[in-house]
Design a protein around this motif. Structure first.
Motif, PDB file in Angstrom:
ATOM      1  N   LEU A 225       0.952  -1.209   0.178  1.00 44.02           N
ATOM      2  CA  LEU A 225      -0.046  -0.015  -0.037  1.00 44.02           C
ATOM      3  C   LEU A 225       0.721   1.295   0.004  1.00 44.02           C
ATOM      4  N   SER A 226       2.330   1.164   0.142  1.00 41.98           N
ATOM      5  CA  SER A 226       2.964   2.474   0.279  1.00 41.98           C
ATOM      6  C   SER A 226       2.835   3.482  -0.696  1.00 41.98           C
ATOM      7  N   ASP A 227       2.677   2.903  -1.839  1.00 46.03           N
ATOM      8  CA  ASP A 227       2.849   3.863  -3.157  1.00 46.03           C
ATOM      9  C   ASP A 227       1.270   4.773  -2.961  1.00 46.03           C
ATOM     10  N   LYS A 228       0.377   4.084  -2.376  1.00 43.60           N
ATOM     11  CA  LYS A 228      -1.023   4.876  -2.311  1.00 43.60           C
ATOM     12  C   LYS A 228      -0.781   5.891  -1.283  1.00 43.60           C
TER      13      LYS A 228
ATOM     14  N   ASN B  15       7.355   8.635   5.099  1.00 46.68           N
ATOM     15  CA  ASN B  15       8.456   8.114   5.829  1.00 46.68           C
ATOM     16  C   ASN B  15       8.573   8.252   7.322  1.00 46.68           C
ATOM     17  N   SER B  16       7.922   9.270   7.765  1.00 46.76           N
ATOM     18  CA  SER B  16       7.985   9.783   9.131  1.00 46.76           C
ATOM     19  C   SER B  16       6.877   8.885   9.832  1.00 46.76           C
ATOM     20  N   TRP B  17       5.766   8.914   9.268  1.00 47.40           N
ATOM     21  CA  TRP B  17       4.591   8.033  10.078  1.00 47.40           C
ATOM     22  C   TRP B  17       4.110   6.940   9.777  1.00 47.40           C
ATOM     23  N   ILE B  18       4.018   6.506   8.290  1.00 48.22           N
ATOM     24  CA  ILE B  18       3.394   5.354   8.040  1.00 48.22           C
ATOM     25  C   ILE B  18       4.490   4.227   7.825  1.00 48.22           C
ATOM     26  N   LYS B  19       5.541   4.549   7.423  1.00 44.99           N
ATOM     27  CA  LYS B  19       6.407   3.425   7.228  1.00 44.99           C
ATOM     28  C   LYS B  19       6.880   2.826   8.354  1.00 44.99           C
ATOM     29  N   PRO B  20       7.279   3.528   9.455  1.00 43.72           N
ATOM     30  CA  PRO B  20       7.540   3.130  10.779  1.00 43.72           C
ATOM     31  C   PRO B  20       6.657   1.852  11.407  1.00 43.72           C
ATOM     32  N   LEU B  21       5.453   1.964  10.909  1.00 36.15           N
ATOM     33  CA  LEU B  21       4.223   1.114  11.189  1.00 36.15           C
ATOM     34  C   LEU B  21       4.604  -0.423  10.595  1.00 36.15           C
ATOM     35  N   LYS B  22       4.315  -1.075  11.691  1.00 33.50           N
ATOM     36  CA  LYS B  22       4.139  -2.637  11.152  1.00 33.50           C
ATOM     37  C   LYS B  22       2.933  -3.420  11.314  1.00 33.50           C
ATOM     38  N   PHE B  23       2.395  -4.127  10.301  1.00 31.66           N
ATOM     39  CA  PHE B  23       1.107  -4.847  10.180  1.00 31.66           C
ATOM     40  C   PHE B  23       1.238  -5.752  11.189  1.00 31.66           C
ATOM     41  N   SER B  24       0.284  -6.070  11.856  1.00 32.86           N
ATOM     42  CA  SER B  24      -0.027  -7.058  12.808  1.00 32.86           C
ATOM     43  C   SER B  24      -0.919  -8.062  12.598  1.00 32.86           C
ATOM     44  N   SER B  25      -2.359  -7.649  12.359  1.00 29.60           N
ATOM     45  CA  SER B  25      -3.360  -8.420  12.210  1.00 29.60           C
ATOM     46  C   SER B  25      -4.625  -7.890  11.595  1.00 29.60           C
TER      47      SER B  25
ATOM     48  N   VAL C   6      -0.330   9.450  14.392  1.00 35.92           N
ATOM     49  CA  VAL C   6      -0.921   8.618  13.396  1.00 35.92           C
ATOM     50  C   VAL C   6      -2.339   8.384  13.999  1.00 35.92           C
ATOM     51  N   ASN C   7      -2.752   8.236  15.198  1.00 38.51           N
ATOM     52  CA  ASN C   7      -4.086   8.243  15.449  1.00 38.51           C
ATOM     53  C   ASN C   7      -4.710   9.690  15.267  1.00 38.51           C
ATOM     54  N   SER C   8      -4.027  10.811  15.458  1.00 42.26           N
ATOM     55  CA  SER C   8      -4.599  12.189  15.342  1.00 42.26           C
ATOM     56  C   SER C   8      -4.592  12.460  13.859  1.00 42.26           C
ATOM     57  N   ASN C   9      -3.719  12.063  13.259  1.00 39.18           N
ATOM     58  CA  ASN C   9      -3.665  12.798  11.952  1.00 39.18           C
ATOM     59  C   ASN C   9      -3.895  11.800  10.795  1.00 39.18           C
ATOM     60  N   TYR C  10      -3.712  10.384  10.769  1.00 39.04           N
ATOM     61  CA  TYR C  10      -3.668   9.538   9.678  1.00 39.04           C
ATOM     62  C   TYR C  10      -4.601   8.375   9.678  1.00 39.04           C
ATOM     63  N   SER C  11      -5.377   8.337  10.708  1.00 35.55           N
ATOM     64  CA  SER C  11      -6.375   7.084  10.810  1.00 35.55           C
ATOM     65  C   SER C  11      -7.274   7.349   9.755  1.00 35.55           C
ATOM     66  N   GLU C  12      -7.875   8.261   9.405  1.00 37.12           N
ATOM     67  CA  GLU C  12      -8.869   8.354   8.183  1.00 37.12           C
ATOM     68  C   GLU C  12      -8.061   7.937   6.952  1.00 37.12           C
ATOM     69  N   ILE C  13      -7.097   8.378   6.732  1.00 33.86           N
ATOM     70  CA  ILE C  13      -6.424   7.993   5.465  1.00 33.86           C
ATOM     71  C   ILE C  13      -6.074   6.483   5.414  1.00 33.86           C
ATOM     72  N   ILE C  14      -5.664   5.896   6.486  1.00 34.82           N
ATOM     73  CA  ILE C  14      -5.275   4.695   6.697  1.00 34.82           C
ATOM     74  C   ILE C  14      -6.646   3.721   6.399  1.00 34.82           C
ATOM     75  N   ARG C  15      -7.490   4.108   7.055  1.00 33.94           N
ATOM     76  CA  ARG C  15      -8.850   3.495   6.816  1.00 33.94           C
ATOM     77  C   ARG C  15      -9.467   3.545   5.287  1.00 33.94           C
ATOM     78  N   ASN C  16      -9.246   4.656   4.589  1.00 31.39           N
ATOM     79  CA  ASN C  16      -9.601   4.797   3.390  1.00 31.39           C
ATOM     80  C   ASN C  16      -8.884   3.639   2.520  1.00 31.39           C
ATOM     81  N   ILE C  17      -7.469   3.968   2.644  1.00 33.20           N
ATOM     82  CA  ILE C  17      -6.744   3.300   1.720  1.00 33.20           C
ATOM     83  C   ILE C  17      -6.723   1.850   1.970  1.00 33.20           C
TER      84      ILE C  17
END
Ligand code: ADP
Ligand code: MG
Length: 467
Positions: A22-25, A36-46, A65-76
């Protein structure tokens, strides 16, 4: 890495590799720097029952991430794998942090890993991760923070403890840059003298380590460990208030470090003398060195911070949007940045151009939360004081220019800060018509851009109202 293989509704396997795909998206939407600062450091768990579990190397990244990117993660995530009802991020310090992309420094420089002496394994997990964005170069200086900035810089740049600067105690409200300055000091010290042992940690972590060492009957190592650093930075020490044994230990560590000529840097949300439940002798000791406060920001500083950010990330945001943000989100720089991120991210996601209207729409909720329960009477009082007109004159039909202006200002604030309708506001100003109120609001909006005095009054009153 997580071995579990989960099949979702779309029958695609969701695993770490699928997540990485999903990185490219993400990059398309939030840009490579943010990715690179926020999403890349996250690892998938389940991923199951619409719950996406992720791991983050630090609390800081998790919160951001919780306050700024959760909506985007959800959508992607939804576009590729299925619905996400909740995102659950747990902190796992074992996972490696990704290198900061734009930084010329190598990845392991992001981590100051102070290894305890051999045989002291219990503390080997103490490591502190500094945010690569929190450096002096990225700190915008204005009246409200120039003293704290200068103090922090002088402490960081000196290889020895400067008399009178130990401890350096930085205090100020939430989101005004304390942690930023603490990290900046650590970066600078490290850059100048990589041999100096630096330890940065939150007071909560200090407490946790202390309590754990008591449980593990390992207090001697605890003491040795903390006393062997050259520069100790403890963030948010108000959390140590009221915890007696931790306070005591903190105090001993504090004394030992200072007596041995080690630098101590502390931050808190209040001044040493306001540290409620802390013991008097500790309080007074906190104020022995250099005490620097960070005050609430001015419009110019907020705008400056936004402009710096826009420039460094190469974003395209019109000036009136930045001004709108700087004017309306006044209490906290973290929120200000969050708002900007939100606007930029959503506009990419929805492919909509950023305009003032667009920004207003997106920020409606945020702005509501920023507005306190303010009454028209409070407004009138502040305006009359600030504009030096009598309170009674504001309700009167007098039309002298300074009185009329003050009245218009008060109406403008009433519209902006209360939920009252135009006719209700009119009634509150000695029975004026709603068109008079509307006219006043428009007039002030127009004049604030052309008459500096009005702009200044507006800012002062805004600041006072939001206190
Ligand atoms: P605090 O620790 O005081 O609660 P932080 O240091 O975490 O606040 O700051 C909140 C956010 O605002 C951070 O992203 C930080 O980089 C930013 N920030 C605060 N002050 C400034 C400043 N003067 N210039 C640039 N960014 C700032
Ligand atoms: Mg902080």
């Amino acid at each position: 890495m997580n071995k579990a293989i989960i099949i979702n509704e779309t029958n695609r396997e969701v695993n770490e590799a699928a997540w990485v795909e999903l990185s490219d998206k993400f990059i398309k939407i939030i840009g490579e720097g943010n990715f690179n600062s926020w999403i890349k450091p996250l690892k998938f768990s389940s991923y199951s029952s619409a719950i996406l579990n992720l791991k983050s190397p630090t609390r800081f990244i998790r919160d951001w991430v919780n306050s700024n990117y959760s909506e985007i993660i959800r959508n992607i995530f939804r576009d590729s794998f299925g619905n996400v009802a909740a995102i659950n991020i747990v902190v796992d310090s074992q996972i490696a942090i990704a290198p900061a992309s734009t930084d010329s420094q190598s990845s392991n420089q992001d981590v100051i890993n102070f290894k305890p002496s051999a045989g002291n394994r219990d503390f080997s997990e103490i490591e502190s991760i500094l945010d690569p964005r929190f450096k002096f170069e990225n700190f915008v200086v204005g009246n409200s923070n120039s003293f704290a900035y200068a103090a922090a810089k002088s402490v960081a740049e000196s290889n020895e403890v400067i008399a009178g600067s130990n401890p350096l105690f930085i205090y100020g409200g939430v989101g005004l840059g304390k942690t930023h300055l603490m990290h900046a000091i650590a970066w600078k010290v490290k850059e100048q003298n990589p041999d100096r042992k630096i330890l940065y940690l939150s007071a909560e972590k200090f407490m946790y380590k202390f309590i754990k060492s008591l449980q593990d009957k390992n207090i001697v190592s605890f003491k040795e460990y903390f006393r062997s650093v050259d520069v100790l930075l403890i963030d948010d020490i108000q959390f140590i208030c009221g915890k007696n044994s931790t306070q005591e230990e903190f105090f001993h560590t504090f004394n030992a470090l200072i007596e041995n000529g080690k630098q101590l840097v502390l931050s808190a949300d209040r001044s040493p003398s306001d540290m409620g439940e802390m013991e008097e002798r500790i309080k007074s000791r906190l104020g022995w060195g250099l005490v620097a406060d960070i005050n609430s920001t001015s419009f110019e500083l907020r705008l400056g911070i936004l402009e710096t950010k826009v420039k460094s990330f190469n974003l395209n945001v019109p000036k009136d949007v930045l001004e709108f943000l700087a004017e309306n989100i006044t209490s906290n720089i973290r929120e200000l940045e969050g708002a900007l991120n939100k606007i930029v991210a959503q506009s990419r996601l929805l492919r909509e151009e950023i305009s003032l209207d667009y920004a207003k729409r997106i920020l409606k909720d945020l702005l509501k939360a920023n507005q306190k329960n303010i009454t028209i009477d409070q407004i009138k009082k502040l305006v009359s004081e600030q504009c030096a007109v009598k309170l009674g004159d504001i309700n009167s039909p007098k039309r002298t220019q300074n009185i009329a202006r003050a009245r218009q200002l008060a109406m403008y604030f009433a519209k902006k800060y209360t939920n009252k309708s135009l006719p209700e506001i009119g009634k509150n100003f000695g029975g004026k018509d709603h068109t008079t109120v509307l006219h006043a609001v428009r007039k002030i909006e127009e004049l604030k851009d052309t008459i500096p005095e009005i702009r200044e009054n507006l800012e002062v009153i805004t600041r006072l109202l939001e206190k």
